[in-house]
Write a protein that holds these residues in place. Structure first.
Motif, PDB file in Angstrom:
ATOM      1  N   ASN A 133     -15.490  -5.962  -4.447  1.00  0.00           N
ATOM      2  CA  ASN A 133     -14.522  -5.904  -3.018  1.00  0.00           C
ATOM      3  C   ASN A 133     -14.752  -4.655  -2.586  1.00  0.00           C
ATOM      4  O   ASN A 133     -14.500  -3.327  -3.407  1.00  0.00           O
ATOM      5  N   SER A 134     -14.416  -4.068  -1.277  1.00  0.00           N
ATOM      6  CA  SER A 134     -14.335  -2.106  -0.603  1.00  0.00           C
ATOM      7  C   SER A 134     -12.463  -2.870   0.019  1.00  0.00           C
ATOM      8  O   SER A 134     -11.723  -3.496   0.049  1.00  0.00           O
ATOM      9  N   LEU A 135     -12.443  -1.268  -0.530  1.00  0.00           N
ATOM     10  CA  LEU A 135     -10.568  -0.989  -0.673  1.00  0.00           C
ATOM     11  C   LEU A 135     -10.980  -1.168   1.020  1.00  0.00           C
ATOM     12  O   LEU A 135     -11.420   0.198   1.813  1.00  0.00           O
ATOM     13  N   ILE A 136      -9.237  -1.963   1.490  1.00  0.00           N
ATOM     14  CA  ILE A 136      -9.277  -1.868   3.018  1.00  0.00           C
ATOM     15  C   ILE A 136      -8.553  -0.579   3.435  1.00  0.00           C
ATOM     16  O   ILE A 136      -8.367   0.190   4.495  1.00  0.00           O
ATOM     17  N   THR A 137      -7.068  -1.027   2.728  1.00  0.00           N
ATOM     18  CA  THR A 137      -6.048  -0.071   3.247  1.00  0.00           C
ATOM     19  C   THR A 137      -4.882  -0.560   2.043  1.00  0.00           C
ATOM     20  O   THR A 137      -5.383  -1.551   0.960  1.00  0.00           O
ATOM     21  N   ASN A 138      -3.978   0.656   1.734  1.00  0.00           N
ATOM     22  CA  ASN A 138      -2.704   0.596   0.856  1.00  0.00           C
ATOM     23  C   ASN A 138      -1.326   0.618   1.374  1.00  0.00           C
ATOM     24  O   ASN A 138      -1.458   1.607   2.941  1.00  0.00           O
ATOM     25  N   TYR A 139      -0.167   0.316   1.529  1.00  0.00           N
ATOM     26  CA  TYR A 139       1.311   0.176   2.004  1.00  0.00           C
ATOM     27  C   TYR A 139       1.885   0.222   1.129  1.00  0.00           C
ATOM     28  O   TYR A 139       1.726  -0.657   0.393  1.00  0.00           O
ATOM     29  N   GLN A 140       3.082   0.293   1.870  1.00  0.00           N
ATOM     30  CA  GLN A 140       4.382  -0.006   1.553  1.00  0.00           C
ATOM     31  C   GLN A 140       4.986  -0.558   1.939  1.00  0.00           C
ATOM     32  O   GLN A 140       5.269  -0.618   3.371  1.00  0.00           O
ATOM     33  N   ARG A 141       6.225  -1.729   1.308  1.00  0.00           N
ATOM     34  CA  ARG A 141       6.744  -2.725   2.597  1.00  0.00           C
ATOM     35  C   ARG A 141       8.067  -3.260   1.250  1.00  0.00           C
ATOM     36  O   ARG A 141       7.319  -3.976   0.347  1.00  0.00           O
ATOM     37  N   ASP A 142       8.706  -3.012   1.728  1.00  0.00           N
ATOM     38  CA  ASP A 142      10.324  -4.395   0.897  1.00  0.00           C
ATOM     39  C   ASP A 142      10.032  -3.287  -1.092  1.00  0.00           C
ATOM     40  O   ASP A 142      10.306  -4.405  -1.628  1.00  0.00           O
ATOM     41  N   ASN A 143       9.917  -1.982  -0.826  1.00  0.00           N
ATOM     42  CA  ASN A 143      10.141  -1.514  -2.113  1.00  0.00           C
ATOM     43  C   ASN A 143       8.643  -2.318  -2.853  1.00  0.00           C
ATOM     44  O   ASN A 143       8.690  -1.812  -3.901  1.00  0.00           O
ATOM     45  N   ASN A 144       7.487  -2.780  -2.026  1.00  0.00           N
ATOM     46  CA  ASN A 144       6.796  -2.813  -3.159  1.00  0.00           C
ATOM     47  C   ASN A 144       5.448  -2.401  -3.160  1.00  0.00           C
ATOM     48  O   ASN A 144       5.410  -1.447  -1.809  1.00  0.00           O
TER      49      ASN A 144
END
Length: 464
Positions: A133-144
């Motif tokens: 896999n290739s990494l697209i993005t990362n993010y935080q949402r609703d404490n996860n």
């Protein structure tokens, strides 16, 4: 590109930018700024604010309550995380944070949960499947914490959701859907994303022009993702992705059609509405559709001979981060915009909707006028002295609407993000900046290399 044009007014000494120091914390990063990380996050359940400051050999965790009073702190070493960068955070149900330390070389993430009540920690290692896999993005949402990846061989996206110290994998299969490119030729999902990489749209934030001109955009909602594809002039292909049951629903929104073929087009999703633009050198079309029904709510058509009556700013061209220049008329604006990657951004605060419409691109022609060199992509400034230098530029205007989608005659006021950019541009002692948007203001966190302290400043939309 930033919304720099407002700074023409902000720089005036008669204008006061709203900025308040909330708190500070003394710390010495020992002149190892490049080996340090700062990140600020809010626990969306308790509304505690956490500041994570990693130096070359230690980590400081500062816990503030919602009024920004320091309630607890945890200073520890960098065991297991040497030569790793701070990638993100999450909060467990007990209120304690987990930090995610990334190593590109090792292709792994070290997850460490920090227990503030007894000043202990627990580490786990997560091997990122970067071979497949290739990494697209990362993010935080609703404490996860979320990782979004693209499968290298299959027609799929992979989402990893980190919650309460556990990682859950979600396989999002797009093999059943059909895709076409700009020339209406069939393409695979993999080919579409290779040619048009996904750009993550910040939730509840102003997304600047250079981001919204992307043809593939992803929006984060609670337990959902919205993926929009705009590589085709005729339609926006939208996918509503349920991260719980893995159901993917496709919706197609036809773009407005003018008298001549479009040269550039795009869309923007905002609060159950899709804003679509389609344009060429002769005409600009803006259509706002209801997400549920697909029906048009508002439509605007502007020819090159018209005045753009819903614009609350001049028609502007900006070279790099220099002072923007006014374009003479709508014809000049459309001629410039039709040769660029166009985009539209929608942002809402307590009072209004703010719409930015424009485009961005690159140029290699630089001219010299009275000894001052700057790019002139559209020939507005006469000169015979040309040489090749790559320059970023944009053209745009901004519009203020009511929440009922009625254009207004209001005057633009700066956003908190504008003030943050201006503050950082004029305060070179502020390094390692990181910001977090709370309910009605934004906190900028940075390290003051002169005072040797971490500083939290409050910025709000509008003039003070």
């Amino acid at each position: 590109m930033k919304r720099i044009f407002l700074f023409l007014f902000l720089i005036s000494s008669s204008v006061l930018l709203s900025q308040t120091v909330l708190t500070s914390y003394a710390i010495d990063l020992k002149n190892k700024i490049r080996e340090s990380d700062i990140m600020t996050g809010e626990n969306t359940v308790t509304h505690d604010v956490f500041l994570f400051a990693a130096s070359a050999d230690s980590l400081s965790i500062l816990k503030y309550n919602s009024a920004l009073f320091l309630r607890d702190k945890f200073v520890t070493n960098r065991q297991y995380t040497q030569n790793r960068s701070l990638m993100g955070y999450s909060f467990s149900e007990d209120g304690n944070p987990t930090l995610y330390w990334f190593s590109k070389e090792d292709k792994s993430i070290i997850l460490i949960k920090y227990y503030l009540e007894n000043k202990t920690s627990r580490a786990l290692k997560f091997q990122i499947p970067l071979e497949e896999n290739s990494l697209i993005t990362n993010y935080q949402r609703d404490n996860n914490f979320y990782l979004l990846m693209k499968d290298r061989t299959k027609e799929a996206l992979i989402a990893f959701i980190f919650k309460n110290g556990m990682a859950e994998q979600k396989f999002l299969d797009f093999s059943a859907f059909k895709f076409i490119d700009q020339k209406n030729q069939p393409k695979t999902f993999h080919q579409i994303l290779f040619e048009n990489p996904i750009e993550l749209m910040g939730s509840g934030e102003y997304n600047p022009l250079y981001k919204v001109t992307a043809k593939s955009k992803i929006y984060t909602l609670p337990n959902r993702l919205i993926l929009t594809l705009d590589q085709n002039f005729r339609k926006t292909q939208l996918f509503d992705i349920d991260l719980e049951n893995l159901e993917i629903k496709e919706k197609t929104f036809l773009k407005p059609v003018g008298d001549k073929n479009p040269k550039t087009s795009n869309s923007y999703y905002h609060e159950n509405k899709l804003y679509q633009i389609n344009l060429n050198a002769d005409e600009l079309l803006l259509d706002i559709k209801d997400y549920g029904s697909g029906e048009s709510i508002k439509s605007f058509a502007v020819s090159k001979k018209d005045t753009i009556r819903f614009s609350n700013s001049p028609l502007l061209m900006q070279i790099e981060d220099r002072e923007p220049r006014k374009l003479k008329n709508t014809a000049k604006f459309l001629k410039a915009l039709s040769s660029l990657d166009a985009g539209v951004s929608v942002y809402k605060n307590d009072k209004n909707l703010f719409i930015t419409l424009g485009g961005s691109g690159r140029d290699f022609n630089t001219v010299s006028i009275n000894g001052f060199n700057f790019s002139d992509p559209f020939g507005d400034f006469p000169s015979n002295n040309y040489y090749n230098v790559e320059t970023n530029y944009s053209v745009f205007f901004e519009s203020i609407w009511t929440k009922k989608l009625e254009p207004t005659q209001e005057t633009h006021e700066p956003f908190a993000t504008d003030k943050i950019f201006y503050f950082l541009d004029s305060h070179r002692e502020a390094v390692l900046p990181n910001s977090v948007k709370l309910s009605n203001y934004t906190i900028l966190t940075y390290y003051d290399i002169v005072a040797k302290q971490l500083v939290l400043r409050k910025f709000t939309d509008g003039f003070n």
